[in-house]
Design an enzyme around this catalytic site. Sequence first.
Site, mmCIF file in Angstrom:
data_model
loop_
_atom_site.group_PDB
_atom_site.id
_atom_site.type_symbol
_atom_site.label_atom_id
_atom_site.label_comp_id
_atom_site.label_asym_id
_atom_site.label_seq_id
_atom_site.Cartn_x
_atom_site.Cartn_y
_atom_site.Cartn_z
ATOM 1 N N LYS A 168 47.932 14.805 28.470
ATOM 2 C CA LYS A 168 47.934 16.136 28.118
ATOM 3 C C LYS A 168 49.318 16.962 28.572
ATOM 4 O O LYS A 168 49.929 17.583 27.946
ATOM 5 C CB LYS A 168 46.771 17.023 28.575
ATOM 6 C CG LYS A 168 46.799 18.377 28.081
ATOM 7 C CD LYS A 168 46.379 19.571 28.972
ATOM 8 C CE LYS A 168 47.341 19.841 29.889
ATOM 9 N NZ LYS A 168 46.974 21.006 30.858
ATOM 10 N N ASP A 217 43.870 20.391 26.003
ATOM 11 C CA ASP A 217 43.355 20.593 27.331
ATOM 12 C C ASP A 217 41.788 21.046 26.895
ATOM 13 O O ASP A 217 41.234 20.785 25.886
ATOM 14 C CB ASP A 217 44.069 21.817 27.746
ATOM 15 C CG ASP A 217 43.938 23.078 27.034
ATOM 16 O OD1 ASP A 217 43.237 23.244 26.016
ATOM 17 O OD2 ASP A 217 44.257 24.043 27.557
#
Length: 211
Positions: free
Chosen positions: A121, A139
């Site tokens: 991420k 996320d």
Amino acid sequence: MNKIIATEILDTIKNEYIISPKPELDYNNNFELLCAVMLSAQTTDKRVNIVTKELFMKYPTPSLMKDASLDDVISIIKSVGLANNKAKNIIEMSKELCDKYNSTVPNSLELLTSLPGVGRKTANVVLALGFNIPSIPVDTHVYRMAYRFKFIKKDESVIIAENKLMKFIDKNRWIEAHHLLLLFGRYYCKSQNPLCKECKLKKFCIENKEK
Ligand code: SF4
């Protein structure tokens, strides 16, 4: 899910909720961006912005950060939580930037994720925001929205979420989609008590609390 529905979801979020989607972390260059995203795990962007003011003033480059005292970095960033690990990772990551990449942040997923403390991420955020390379960082908010808007089924993985989002959203909107889904999830479709009553996206949602 199909591309037409995905487009309608994004357009509705943009027209009704998040008019000017943009990142909420403060940074001036890709090194600061990378550090800020590493600090942002399990805390708020607001909190990160408070500590990075001092951190980046004191250690503005990888070469200064790599020689920082661990205790000093921990004391500057302690309010973001997990400070010991985050400080250690930022110092180690800075060492690698100096040793392997001439003090610059690399621009590939593979190289970014090989840095200490840099997960998929974080790497995707740096690619998207730092290099304008199309990607959809997933996320906790983006993941929740991918589920509620039925891009994925319950308990499918983050990687599946990323792939499904990329499949149904046009590539030229991937970065914008990341901001739209993240900010809509953060401020309106929260994990607990989402604002379902007035929600204009009810028809796309698996979890409409007003059904
Ligand atoms: S109806 Fe509720 S859960 Fe569904 S998208 Fe809207 S706010 Fe989120």
